[in-house]
Design a protein around this motif. Structure first.
Motif, PDB file in Angstrom:
ATOM      1  N   LEU A   1       0.959  -1.094   0.008  1.00 31.46           N
ATOM      2  CA  LEU A   1       0.034  -0.132  -0.196  1.00 31.46           C
ATOM      3  C   LEU A   1       0.902   1.297  -0.105  1.00 31.46           C
ATOM      4  CD1 LEU A   1      -2.601  -1.065   2.889  1.00 31.46           C
ATOM      5  CD2 LEU A   1      -2.950  -1.226   0.352  1.00 31.46           C
ATOM      6  N   ALA A   2       1.997   1.088   0.519  1.00 27.04           N
ATOM      7  CA  ALA A   2       2.925   2.387   0.674  1.00 27.04           C
ATOM      8  C   ALA A   2       4.397   1.852   0.931  1.00 27.04           C
ATOM      9  CB  ALA A   2       2.562   3.272   1.689  1.00 27.04           C
ATOM     10  N   VAL A   3       5.307   2.632   0.563  1.00 24.38           N
ATOM     11  CA  VAL A   3       6.754   2.368   1.064  1.00 24.38           C
ATOM     12  C   VAL A   3       7.342   3.346   2.026  1.00 24.38           C
ATOM     13  CG1 VAL A   3       9.005   2.057   0.132  1.00 24.38           C
ATOM     14  CG2 VAL A   3       7.249   1.296  -1.156  1.00 24.38           C
ATOM     15  N   ARG A   4       7.850   3.183   2.849  1.00 23.23           N
ATOM     16  CA  ARG A   4       8.211   4.041   4.013  1.00 23.23           C
ATOM     17  C   ARG A   4       9.849   3.878   4.512  1.00 23.23           C
ATOM     18  NH1 ARG A   4       4.764   6.484   1.726  1.00 23.23           N
ATOM     19  NH2 ARG A   4       3.051   7.400   2.527  1.00 23.23           N
ATOM     20  N   SER A   5      10.267   4.908   5.085  1.00 20.95           N
ATOM     21  CA  SER A   5      11.563   4.554   5.535  1.00 20.95           C
ATOM     22  C   SER A   5      11.603   4.987   7.167  1.00 20.95           C
ATOM     23  CB  SER A   5      12.692   5.617   4.781  1.00 20.95           C
ATOM     24  OG  SER A   5      12.289   6.898   5.000  1.00 20.95           O
ATOM     25  N   GLY A   6      12.507   4.533   7.719  1.00 19.61           N
ATOM     26  CA  GLY A   6      12.648   4.921   9.349  1.00 19.61           C
ATOM     27  C   GLY A   6      13.340   6.250   9.588  1.00 19.61           C
ATOM     28  N   ARG A   7      14.110   6.394  10.501  1.00 24.77           N
ATOM     29  CA  ARG A   7      14.527   7.688  10.787  1.00 24.77           C
ATOM     30  C   ARG A   7      16.318   7.733  10.349  1.00 24.77           C
ATOM     31  NH1 ARG A   7      13.493   8.528  17.043  1.00 24.77           N
ATOM     32  NH2 ARG A   7      12.190   6.912  16.707  1.00 24.77           N
ATOM     33  N   ALA A   8      16.799   6.938   9.784  1.00 22.13           N
ATOM     34  CA  ALA A   8      18.194   6.753   9.481  1.00 22.13           C
ATOM     35  C   ALA A   8      18.560   7.968   8.528  1.00 22.13           C
ATOM     36  CB  ALA A   8      18.480   5.277   9.098  1.00 22.13           C
ATOM     37  N   ASN A   9      19.464   8.556   8.540  1.00 18.99           N
ATOM     38  CA  ASN A   9      20.311   9.326   7.622  1.00 18.99           C
ATOM     39  C   ASN A   9      19.402  10.435   7.130  1.00 18.99           C
ATOM     40  OD1 ASN A   9      22.778   7.506   7.483  1.00 18.99           O
ATOM     41  ND2 ASN A   9      21.405   6.336   6.440  1.00 18.99           N
ATOM     42  N   LYS A  10      18.793  10.983   8.316  1.00 19.05           N
ATOM     43  CA  LYS A  10      17.794  12.049   7.787  1.00 19.05           C
ATOM     44  C   LYS A  10      18.159  13.488   8.473  1.00 19.05           C
ATOM     45  CE  LYS A  10      13.592   9.666   6.677  1.00 19.05           C
ATOM     46  NZ  LYS A  10      12.263   9.029   7.176  1.00 19.05           N
ATOM     47  N   PHE A  11      18.273  14.424   7.617  1.00 21.44           N
ATOM     48  CA  PHE A  11      18.556  15.691   8.176  1.00 21.44           C
ATOM     49  C   PHE A  11      18.030  16.925   7.333  1.00 21.44           C
ATOM     50  CE2 PHE A  11      21.734  13.633   5.356  1.00 21.44           C
ATOM     51  CZ  PHE A  11      21.652  14.569   4.449  1.00 21.44           C
ATOM     52  N   ASP A  12      18.216  18.002   7.548  1.00 22.35           N
ATOM     53  CA  ASP A  12      17.530  19.144   6.772  1.00 22.35           C
ATOM     54  C   ASP A  12      18.259  19.048   5.366  1.00 22.35           C
ATOM     55  OD1 ASP A  12      16.160  21.507   5.624  1.00 22.35           O
ATOM     56  OD2 ASP A  12      18.012  22.916   6.922  1.00 22.35           O
ATOM     57  N   GLY A  13      17.167  18.925   4.251  1.00 24.21           N
ATOM     58  CA  GLY A  13      17.400  18.897   3.035  1.00 24.21           C
ATOM     59  C   GLY A  13      17.670  17.367   2.331  1.00 24.21           C
ATOM     60  N   LYS A  14      17.351  16.226   3.256  1.00 22.23           N
ATOM     61  CA  LYS A  14      17.498  14.875   2.806  1.00 22.23           C
ATOM     62  C   LYS A  14      16.180  14.574   2.213  1.00 22.23           C
ATOM     63  CE  LYS A  14      18.635  10.816   1.794  1.00 22.23           C
ATOM     64  NZ  LYS A  14      18.999   9.699   2.835  1.00 22.23           N
ATOM     65  N   ILE A  15      16.339  14.218   0.836  1.00 20.14           N
ATOM     66  CA  ILE A  15      15.074  13.673  -0.073  1.00 20.14           C
ATOM     67  C   ILE A  15      15.368  12.447  -0.552  1.00 20.14           C
ATOM     68  CG2 ILE A  15      13.737  14.498  -1.903  1.00 20.14           C
ATOM     69  CD1 ILE A  15      14.361  16.820   0.039  1.00 20.14           C
ATOM     70  N   SER A  16      14.458  11.676  -0.390  1.00 19.47           N
ATOM     71  CA  SER A  16      14.602  10.229  -1.180  1.00 19.47           C
ATOM     72  C   SER A  16      13.337   9.947  -1.705  1.00 19.47           C
ATOM     73  CB  SER A  16      14.285   9.153   0.222  1.00 19.47           C
ATOM     74  OG  SER A  16      15.115   9.130   1.015  1.00 19.47           O
ATOM     75  N   ALA A  17      13.737   9.371  -3.275  1.00 20.55           N
ATOM     76  CA  ALA A  17      12.688   9.417  -4.465  1.00 20.55           C
ATOM     77  C   ALA A  17      12.393   7.905  -4.425  1.00 20.55           C
ATOM     78  CB  ALA A  17      13.517   9.559  -5.621  1.00 20.55           C
ATOM     79  N   PHE A  18      10.976   7.693  -4.433  1.00 28.53           N
ATOM     80  CA  PHE A  18      10.263   6.493  -4.497  1.00 28.53           C
ATOM     81  C   PHE A  18       9.212   6.324  -5.702  1.00 28.53           C
ATOM     82  CE2 PHE A  18       9.982   6.622   0.445  1.00 28.53           C
ATOM     83  CZ  PHE A  18      11.273   6.411   0.384  1.00 28.53           C
ATOM     84  N   PRO A  19       9.071   5.422  -6.262  1.00 27.27           N
ATOM     85  CA  PRO A  19       7.924   5.349  -7.251  1.00 27.27           C
ATOM     86  C   PRO A  19       6.543   5.637  -6.567  1.00 27.27           C
ATOM     87  CG  PRO A  19       8.780   3.050  -6.765  1.00 27.27           C
ATOM     88  CD  PRO A  19       9.640   4.147  -6.089  1.00 27.27           C
ATOM     89  N   GLY A  20       5.667   6.320  -7.382  1.00 28.00           N
ATOM     90  CA  GLY A  20       4.307   6.386  -6.824  1.00 28.00           C
ATOM     91  C   GLY A  20       3.696   5.221  -6.796  1.00 28.00           C
ATOM     92  N   PRO A  21       2.692   5.057  -5.748  1.00 28.05           N
ATOM     93  CA  PRO A  21       2.012   3.884  -5.558  1.00 28.05           C
ATOM     94  C   PRO A  21       1.223   3.244  -6.960  1.00 28.05           C
ATOM     95  CG  PRO A  21       1.103   5.230  -4.130  1.00 28.05           C
ATOM     96  CD  PRO A  21       2.352   5.877  -4.758  1.00 28.05           C
ATOM     97  N   GLU A  22       0.968   4.309  -7.749  1.00 31.43           N
ATOM     98  CA  GLU A  22       0.147   3.847  -8.945  1.00 31.43           C
ATOM     99  C   GLU A  22       1.182   3.459 -10.040  1.00 31.43           C
ATOM    100  OE1 GLU A  22      -0.002   8.438  -9.449  1.00 31.43           O
ATOM    101  OE2 GLU A  22       0.442   7.022  -7.508  1.00 31.43           O
ATOM    102  N   GLY A  23       2.334   3.864  -9.891  1.00 26.09           N
ATOM    103  CA  GLY A  23       3.373   3.332 -10.960  1.00 26.09           C
ATOM    104  C   GLY A  23       3.324   4.064 -12.374  1.00 26.09           C
ATOM    105  N   ASN A  24       3.359   3.861 -13.252  1.00 27.84           N
ATOM    106  CA  ASN A  24       3.189   4.565 -14.673  1.00 27.84           C
ATOM    107  C   ASN A  24       4.093   5.731 -14.568  1.00 27.84           C
ATOM    108  OD1 ASN A  24       1.606   2.609 -15.744  1.00 27.84           O
ATOM    109  ND2 ASN A  24      -0.309   3.601 -14.790  1.00 27.84           N
ATOM    110  N   GLY A  25       5.004   6.092 -14.081  1.00 26.70           N
ATOM    111  CA  GLY A  25       6.001   7.296 -14.042  1.00 26.70           C
ATOM    112  C   GLY A  25       5.616   8.161 -12.986  1.00 26.70           C
ATOM    113  N   SER A  26       4.641   7.939 -11.982  1.00 28.06           N
ATOM    114  CA  SER A  26       4.599   8.898 -10.906  1.00 28.06           C
ATOM    115  C   SER A  26       5.718   8.738  -9.858  1.00 28.06           C
ATOM    116  CB  SER A  26       3.123   8.443 -10.124  1.00 28.06           C
ATOM    117  OG  SER A  26       3.133   7.116  -9.643  1.00 28.06           O
ATOM    118  N   VAL A  27       5.859   9.827  -9.099  1.00 32.05           N
ATOM    119  CA  VAL A  27       6.908   9.726  -7.981  1.00 32.05           C
ATOM    120  C   VAL A  27       6.592  10.221  -6.939  1.00 32.05           C
ATOM    121  CG1 VAL A  27       9.113  10.836  -7.666  1.00 32.05           C
ATOM    122  CG2 VAL A  27       8.570  10.162  -9.973  1.00 32.05           C
TER     123      VAL A  27
END
Length: 470
Positions: free
Chosen positions: A419-445
């Motif tokens: 239903l979703a992809v999520r991360s924990g608290r590791a390696n996070k700071f002001d300005g950290k961005i993580s890119a995942f595919p959107g749950p519906e696919g087809n090029g969403s982000v």
């Protein structure tokens, strides 16, 4: 939604069901800098399984044991030899397996409206918080936590970052799901070859007792998922490639042909079709969808930070080097095969020029990162072995990690896709961005955006980016 509603009820060790035939894997030029990074924490939110709790845990433990036989490095430990070289001893020492319960949490509560921050309980779905990868000398290299919710389950994996990058992490995770679903033969066997350009005699000298984190981790932060549909990203890409043209110029029939992995989307630039019969004529000529999206984020976060015009800003992006080398590395090479590309610009230039200018900066940097550039990066590190400086040191940095190309939603353990992809608290700071595919696919982000609270508040009022968020 208190995080205390997540309670760990048991812990055990899981071992490979077959003894490892791989004895030792030396850490490479790409692995060693990650010893000061925290373990990777990523996982999937799944619907409720049609199994009892006992049967669910039995399935996931047995499947993990079988999967570890294909990934023996993950069941090992780090070892530094007398010469100072760090190795993974594939000694079948096992991984930690945790069972947790959160019966008062629902999947609906964990998937709030898109204008809300990521719910805090996700941080409790992982183990080894604040653990640096160097700790793999004494700690397991991986921990799995299975958290049973009121109407679903979360499977969270925490893996040593000196042992895997995103490509290797998700290959393990996909295989774990595949084995749980009952396949007899896995589809993507990891490659443990160490005869690569990243294999080096250079020694990384570490302080007594190991390295320290390169960011504090104590500052207040907000985390949000910004969702971008395929159509919104196509409009951004159109702006980046030709700002004078209507951002809706790509035809609907072209849009319908795209997949989540096709970042070289087919558009008309200056009257010429850039893709024909599915093959790019000139793959370096067009600014990609992800570069366009990244450039817009760079502009909007910089504006939200209210920086002086002369302030130098940095957008740092991790790139997969497997396909950039000549000859190429195996796509399923196990380990880290990444390098970081920093792109710099003053805040004044970034905001006074249009999106195409900043997108072109990112584009040129990525295209230029070829075989020769990768090898120069290796030589540069060998001349001065050092840890990776993760963090936002001057208040004007953005670090993009992960990738929407990773098959994060290809993780059906036997009762439905995530239903979703999520991360924990590791390696996070002001300005950290993580890119995942959107749950519906087809090029969403989905962009997981981590910012200082005041910056996030400004970003939420930035119409230049928020008009694309859905």
């Amino acid at each position: 939604m208190p995080t205390s509603s997540v309670v760990v009820v048991s812990k055990c060790s899981v071992y490979p069901d077959l003894k490892s035939t791989v004895k030792s894997l030396k850490l490479s030029v790409s692995d060693l800098p990650m010893l000061s990074c925290q373990y990777i924490q990523k996982g999937v939110l799944l619907p409720h399984p049609p199994l009892s709790s006992a049967d669910l845990l039995s399935l996931l433990k047995l499947s993990l044991s079988k999967t570890l036989s294909h990934f023996p490095a993950l069941a090992g430990r780090l070892h530094t030899d007398s010469a100072g070289h760090v190795h993974i001893l594939c000694n079948d020492a096992g991984v930690d397996f945790f069972h947790a319960k959160a019966p008062h949490l629902s999947t609906e509560a964990l998937l709030p409206p898109p204008d809300r921050d990521i719910p805090p309980p996700f941080r409790r779905f992982f183990q080894f918080d604040n653990t640096l990868s160097f700790a793999g000398h004494v700690k397991p290299l991986m921990a799995v936590q299975v958290t049973e919710l009121g109407d679903g389950v979360f499977v969270g994996c925490t893996v040593n970052h000196a042992v895997v990058d995103g490509t290797s992490f998700w290959n393990f995770f996909n295989t774990y799901a595949e084995v749980a679903k009952g396949v007899k033969k896995i589809s993507r066997s990891p490659n443990f070859c160490r005869d690569t350009v990243f294999n080096s005699p250079a020694v990384l000298v570490l302080p007594e007792g190991g390295p320290s984190a390169t960011f504090s981790g104590d500052e207040p932060l907000r985390e949000r998922i910004l969702h971008f549909s395929r159509e919104a990203i196509m409009k951004l890409k159109a702006r980046a490639n030709n700002p004078t043209r209507n951002p809706d110029f790509c035809a609907p029939e072209i849009l319908g042909k795209q997949s989540n992995d096709s970042w070289g989307l087919n558009c008309k630039i200056n009257g010429k079709i850039t893709e024909e019969n599915g093959l790019r004529k000139d793959p370096t000529a067009v600014i990609s969808s992800f570069q366009s999206l990244s450039a817009q984020l760079w502009r909007s976060v910089t504006r939200a930070r209210n920086l002086n015009a002369g302030k130098t800003t940095t957008f740092r992006m991790a790139v997969n080097c497997r396909h950039r080398l000549d000859p190429r590395l195996e796509p399923l090479y196990f380990g880290n095969a990444i390098q970081s590309i920093p792109t710099i610009a003053t805040a004044g230039d970034l905001l006074s020029k249009d999106l195409s200018w900043s997108a072109d900066l990112l584009h040129r940097n990525v295209v230029a990162h070829d075989d020769a550039t990768v090898r120069r990066g290796v030589k540069d590190w060998e001349s001065n072995p050092r840890l990776f400086p993760l963090g936002n040191f001057d208040g004007a940095m953005i670090t993009m990690g992960s990738s929407p190309r990773f098959p994060m939603y290809d993780n059906d353990f036997g009762w439905g896709r995530p239903l979703a992809v999520r991360s924990g608290r590791a390696n996070k700071f002001d300005g950290k961005i993580s890119a995942f595919p959107g749950p519906e696919g087809n090029g969403s982000v989905d962009l997981e955006v981590v910012l200082a609270p005041e910056t996030m508040a400004e970003l939420e009022n930035d119409l230049e980016i928020m008009q694309y968020v859905s």
